[in-house]
Design an enzyme around this catalytic site. Structure first.
Site, PDB file in Angstrom:
ATOM      1  N   LYS A 117       0.824  -1.214   0.000  1.00 38.54           N
ATOM      2  CA  LYS A 117       0.000   0.000   0.000  1.00 38.54           C
ATOM      3  C   LYS A 117       0.858   1.264   0.000  1.00 38.54           C
ATOM      4  O   LYS A 117       0.310   2.367   0.035  1.00 38.54           O
ATOM      5  CB  LYS A 117      -0.922   0.027   1.221  1.00 38.54           C
ATOM      6  CG  LYS A 117      -1.939  -1.072   1.270  1.00 38.54           C
ATOM      7  CD  LYS A 117      -2.936  -0.876   2.391  1.00 38.54           C
ATOM      8  CE  LYS A 117      -2.338  -1.047   3.762  1.00 38.54           C
ATOM      9  NZ  LYS A 117      -3.329  -0.912   4.851  1.00 38.54           N
ATOM     10  N   LYS A 141       2.626   2.294   2.447  1.00 43.28           N
ATOM     11  CA  LYS A 141       2.355   2.899   3.743  1.00 43.28           C
ATOM     12  C   LYS A 141       3.385   2.372   4.732  1.00 43.28           C
ATOM     13  O   LYS A 141       3.574   1.158   4.846  1.00 43.28           O
ATOM     14  CB  LYS A 141       0.937   2.520   4.194  1.00 43.28           C
ATOM     15  CG  LYS A 141       0.469   3.214   5.421  1.00 43.28           C
ATOM     16  CD  LYS A 141      -0.992   2.897   5.668  1.00 43.28           C
ATOM     17  CE  LYS A 141      -1.528   3.770   6.768  1.00 43.28           C
ATOM     18  NZ  LYS A 141      -2.955   3.560   6.973  1.00 43.28           N
TER      19      LYS A 141
END
Length: 128
Positions: free
Chosen positions: A44, A46
């Site tokens: 992601k 992230k």
């Protein structure tokens, strides 16, 4: 028994997260929290400060949480709802509409975010 599930990274845990978990738990009897694994966070793009194991350890200590499971990919939600006999799927309202496709399997509820706190705000404040 009414079962609830929610998903997230839950990295820099704050009172807004706790309030979300509290309100989710109020909807039923058993709250499962699926937290993004370190590998899924990489996919992601992230980055979490705390490792999956440490985030899991923290969440397991919260009285509103009955079970913590890993979230490995986006598609897992459909299987989790089905395999765990979930009655209510809960997310913050910043995800409103994104998981409506689950409404044929369970009730989908988007809870209002807690005003005045967010992980992004904490990160921004720390960078100042």
């Amino acid at each position: 028994m009414k079962k609830i599930i929610t998903y997230g990274t839950f990295d820099l845990l704050h009172w807004g997260h706790i309030r979300l978990l509290e309100r989710a738990k109020e909807l039923g009897d058993h709250l499962t929290v699926a937290i993004s694994t370190d590998e899924f966070n990489l996919l992601k793009h992230k980055e979490a400060y705390h490792s999956y194991e440490h985030r899991k350890y923290i969440l397991e200590a919260i009285k509103y949480v009955d079970e913590v499971i890993p979230e490995n990919d986006w598609e897992q939600k459909v299987e989790d709802v089905s395999n765990r006999n979930i009655d209510i799927f809960v997310m913050g309202d910043d995800w409103k509409g994104k998981f409506d496709f689950l409404s044929d399997q369970c009730e989908v509820i988007y809870l209002d975010r807690t005003e005045g706190i967010s992980t992004s705000m904490i990160k921004d404040d720390l960078m100042k």
